[in-house]
Design an enzyme around this catalytic site. Structure first.
Site, PDB file in Angstrom:
ATOM      1  N   ASP A  49      48.941  73.640  63.587  1.00 49.95           N
ATOM      2  CA  ASP A  49      48.181  72.538  64.180  1.00 49.95           C
ATOM      3  C   ASP A  49      46.817  73.049  64.665  1.00 49.95           C
ATOM      4  O   ASP A  49      46.568  74.255  64.664  1.00 49.95           O
ATOM      5  CB  ASP A  49      49.010  71.947  65.333  1.00 49.95           C
ATOM      6  CG  ASP A  49      48.768  70.464  65.520  1.00 49.95           C
ATOM      7  OD1 ASP A  49      47.694  69.991  65.126  1.00 49.95           O
ATOM      8  OD2 ASP A  49      49.654  69.779  66.072  1.00 49.95           O
ATOM      9  N   GLU A  53      46.310  71.506  59.351  1.00 46.79           N
ATOM     10  CA  GLU A  53      45.674  70.256  59.775  1.00 46.79           C
ATOM     11  C   GLU A  53      44.157  70.461  59.898  1.00 46.79           C
ATOM     12  O   GLU A  53      43.464  69.706  60.571  1.00 46.79           O
ATOM     13  CB  GLU A  53      46.264  69.756  61.105  1.00 46.79           C
ATOM     14  CG  GLU A  53      47.719  69.387  61.004  1.00 46.79           C
ATOM     15  CD  GLU A  53      48.194  68.492  62.143  1.00 46.79           C
ATOM     16  OE1 GLU A  53      47.407  67.691  62.664  1.00 46.79           O
ATOM     17  OE2 GLU A  53      49.372  68.618  62.505  1.00 46.79           O
ATOM     18  N   TRP A  54      43.664  71.483  59.274  1.00 47.41           N
ATOM     19  CA  TRP A  54      42.267  71.924  59.318  1.00 47.41           C
ATOM     20  C   TRP A  54      41.272  70.778  59.064  1.00 47.41           C
ATOM     21  O   TRP A  54      40.394  70.528  59.910  1.00 47.41           O
ATOM     22  CB  TRP A  54      42.208  73.089  58.344  1.00 47.41           C
ATOM     23  CG  TRP A  54      40.939  73.714  57.918  1.00 47.41           C
ATOM     24  CD1 TRP A  54      39.667  73.347  58.201  1.00 47.41           C
ATOM     25  CD2 TRP A  54      40.875  74.878  57.077  1.00 47.41           C
ATOM     26  NE1 TRP A  54      38.798  74.211  57.584  1.00 47.41           N
ATOM     27  CE2 TRP A  54      39.501  75.151  56.896  1.00 47.41           C
ATOM     28  CE3 TRP A  54      41.814  75.710  56.480  1.00 47.41           C
ATOM     29  CZ2 TRP A  54      39.054  76.219  56.114  1.00 47.41           C
ATOM     30  CZ3 TRP A  54      41.373  76.769  55.708  1.00 47.41           C
ATOM     31  CH2 TRP A  54      40.012  77.021  55.529  1.00 47.41           C
ATOM     32  N   PRO A  55      41.396  70.019  57.953  1.00 46.40           N
ATOM     33  CA  PRO A  55      40.377  68.975  57.758  1.00 46.40           C
ATOM     34  C   PRO A  55      40.419  67.877  58.820  1.00 46.40           C
ATOM     35  O   PRO A  55      39.365  67.373  59.232  1.00 46.40           O
ATOM     36  CB  PRO A  55      40.686  68.389  56.379  1.00 46.40           C
ATOM     37  CG  PRO A  55      42.007  68.925  55.962  1.00 46.40           C
ATOM     38  CD  PRO A  55      42.309  70.126  56.797  1.00 46.40           C
ATOM     39  N   TYR A  69      40.955  68.099  61.996  1.00 48.78           N
ATOM     40  CA  TYR A  69      40.228  68.521  63.200  1.00 48.78           C
ATOM     41  C   TYR A  69      38.729  68.703  62.941  1.00 48.78           C
ATOM     42  O   TYR A  69      37.935  68.695  63.875  1.00 48.78           O
ATOM     43  CB  TYR A  69      40.862  69.787  63.804  1.00 48.78           C
ATOM     44  CG  TYR A  69      42.178  69.466  64.482  1.00 48.78           C
ATOM     45  CD1 TYR A  69      42.203  68.964  65.783  1.00 48.78           C
ATOM     46  CD2 TYR A  69      43.389  69.592  63.806  1.00 48.78           C
ATOM     47  CE1 TYR A  69      43.398  68.626  66.407  1.00 48.78           C
ATOM     48  CE2 TYR A  69      44.595  69.257  64.422  1.00 48.78           C
ATOM     49  CZ  TYR A  69      44.586  68.768  65.720  1.00 48.78           C
ATOM     50  OH  TYR A  69      45.761  68.423  66.336  1.00 48.78           O
ATOM     51  N   ASP A  77      47.815  61.110  63.368  1.00 49.23           N
ATOM     52  CA  ASP A  77      49.277  61.099  63.186  1.00 49.23           C
ATOM     53  C   ASP A  77      49.798  59.738  62.740  1.00 49.23           C
ATOM     54  O   ASP A  77      49.365  58.704  63.242  1.00 49.23           O
ATOM     55  CB  ASP A  77      49.961  61.428  64.518  1.00 49.23           C
ATOM     56  CG  ASP A  77      49.622  62.823  64.995  1.00 49.23           C
ATOM     57  OD1 ASP A  77      48.856  63.530  64.303  1.00 49.23           O
ATOM     58  OD2 ASP A  77      50.119  63.202  66.066  1.00 49.23           O
TER      59      ASP A  77
HETATM   60  C1  GLA Z   1      49.622  66.831  66.537  1.00 44.52           C
HETATM   61  C2  GLA Z   1      50.048  66.763  65.085  1.00 44.52           C
HETATM   62  C3  GLA Z   1      51.413  66.098  64.964  1.00 44.52           C
HETATM   63  C4  GLA Z   1      52.428  66.865  65.804  1.00 44.52           C
HETATM   64  C5  GLA Z   1      51.944  66.960  67.241  1.00 44.52           C
HETATM   65  C6  GLA Z   1      52.821  67.870  68.064  1.00 44.52           C
HETATM   66  O1  GLA Z   1      49.369  65.557  67.066  1.00 44.52           O
HETATM   67  O2  GLA Z   1      49.096  66.077  64.314  1.00 44.52           O
HETATM   68  O3  GLA Z   1      51.816  66.044  63.615  1.00 44.52           O
HETATM   69  O4  GLA Z   1      52.621  68.134  65.246  1.00 44.52           O
HETATM   70  O5  GLA Z   1      50.622  67.471  67.311  1.00 44.52           O
HETATM   71  O6  GLA Z   1      52.378  68.018  69.382  1.00 44.52           O
END
Ligand code: GLA
Length: 435
Positions: free
Chosen positions: A164, A197-199, A201, A225
């Site tokens: 993350d 989740e690099w892109p 952020y 999410d």
């Molecule tokens: C971020 C991620 C989610 C999940 C939560 C956990 O929001 O995008 O997929 O992993 O953190 O805290």
């Protein structure tokens, strides 16, 4: 001096040759097709209340039970093989040697033991960490410890890391951190798939460099999410269509765009909307990571998630991500090329009022009739399996589509020997009778 210079020129030449081969991706041999499995977040969130809710809290029991069900109830057989832990598994401090440790009350046997258990069921274990100082839920992050954490995961026998991006220090360190963790995982010598989740952020600040991201990650999240609602599924579909020119060409064996978890089998989506999520995730070549309670799931949701025809589209070895090819009134048409000269199509009815509506199309309107130069076979897969006959370029096809629902079908040249075309996939009889 001269020989050092010519040495580096040779190295540069070799790396250019390597990069010039096209589609350079993370060279860990993993995720040649999109990853399939189960991930706890959307359904179980950060539930650490094991006193009052022992059945649903984040504890070793939850993953053991999910692994048991995945092995026993057909999930593993159709390809769902990763059992993945998300946030909230950690203790609030590292140990005396700075190593990560799980919460001792909720994971008394430790992660290595849990990985062994999951492996004994023929499944793989995924875990979660964060590039910054803390995870999104406030547990210790990996910043400053990438190598140590990668080695700890490898020592424990972990098979996937979701990394993350909360609480990063600055953009340069975010990017560097994602790269360094990728290199650190590779250096352990263990096969550990790397989910980024690099892109997501980066987007608020700058356009991500997807070519670079693909060099380091097996899949990557682009947007916020998912939650258990039609609004959320719709937003993701819209985001993907809007950015498809940028993101679709980057996907392929080894690296995939990740539109987030499947929420099928939970509370928020109607049957038609669940069909839409499954169909679109197949067209988008998305990782299929379910977040639901497999111990207690509605039989229709189970049949949908285990449908081998849809999974075969998702897992097609060509690995080409499909796209939205047209919008007509309230309809969207999505198309994905498949192995064997065929195509999968999704017709999504965006209306949220009224009843089923008819979508009609002439075969030559489907990718210029490429799959139907002579005769072609049309097979409807969702919402119910149905052979739709042998056709020619000028045949007219009608599909009735429920509001917020999708019809998924394939068109194959009649001559192609594809299991998707002739419907010979194992278990299809049972599947057809369920759908
Ligand atoms: C971020 C991620 C989610 C999940 C939560 C956990 O929001 O995008 O997929 O992993 O953190 O805290």
């Amino acid at each position: 001096m001269e020989s050092r210079l010519s040495g580096s020129l040779v190295a540069l030449f070799i790396s250019l040759l390597w990069l010039g081969q096209g589609g350079w991706s993370l060279d860990n041999g993993l995720a040649r097709t999109p990853i399939m499995g189960w991930l706890h977040w959307e359904r179980f969130l950060c539930n650490v209340n094991c006193q009052e809710d022992p059945h649903n809290c984040i504890s070793e029991q939850l993953y053991m039970q999910m692994a048991d069900v995945m092995a026993a109830e057909g999930w593993k057989d159709v390809g769902y093989n990763y059992v993945c832990i998300d946030d909230c598994w950690l203790a609030h401090t590292r140990d005396a040697d700075h190593r990560l440790q799980p919460d001792p009350k909720r994971f008394p046997s430790g992660i290595k033991w849990l990985a062994d258990y999951v492996h004994s069921k023929g499944l793989k274990l995924g875990i979660y960490q964060d590039v910054g100082t803390h995870t999104c839920a406030g547990y210790p992050g990996s910043y400053g410890y990438y190598e140590l954490d990668a080695q700890t995961f490898a020592d424990w026998g972990v098979d996937l890391l979701k990394f993350d991006g909360c609480n990063f220090i600055n953009l340069d360190l975010l990017i560097e951190g994602y790269m360094n963790m990728s290199l650190a995982l590779n250096q352990t010598g263990r096969d550990i798939a790397y989910s980024c989740e690099w892109p997501f952020y980066l987007w608020p600040f700058t356009k991500p460099n997807y070519t670079e991201i693909r060099k380091y990650c097996n899949h990557w999240r682009n947007h916020g999410d998912i939650d258990d609602s039609w609004g959320s599924v719709k937003n993701i579909i819209d985001w993907t269509a809007l950015h498809q020119g940028l993101i679709a060409p980057i996907a392929g064996p080894g690296g995939w765009n990740d539109p987030d978890m499947l929420v099928i089998g939970n509370f928020g989506l109607s049957k038609d909307q669940q069909v839409t999520q499954m169909a679109l995730w197949a067209i988008m070549a998305a990782p299929l990571l379910m977040s639901n309670d497999l111990r207690n799931i509605d039989p229709d949701a189970k049949a949908l998630l285990q449908n081998r025809y849809i999974i075969a589209i998702n897992q097609d070895p060509l690995g080409i991500q499909g796209r939205r090819v047209s919008q007509l009134f309230n309809f969207e048409l999505w198309s994905r090329p498949l192995t064997g000269g065929g195509f999968a199509y999704a017709v999504l009815n965006r209306a949220e009022i009224g009843g089923p509506q008819k979508f009609s199309i002439i075969i030559f309107g489907l990718d210029d009739g490429k799959a139907c130069q002579e005769e072609c076979l049309v097979t409807q897969i969702l919402p119910a399996f149905q052979f739709r006959g042998i056709h020619v370029l000028t045949s007219l096809l009608d599909f009735w589509v429920n509001p917020t629902g999708t019809v998924l079908f394939t068109v194959f040249p009649h001559s192609t020997d594809s299991s998707l075309k002739v419907g010979t996939l194992k278990g299809n009889k049972e599947q057809r009778s369920r759908l």
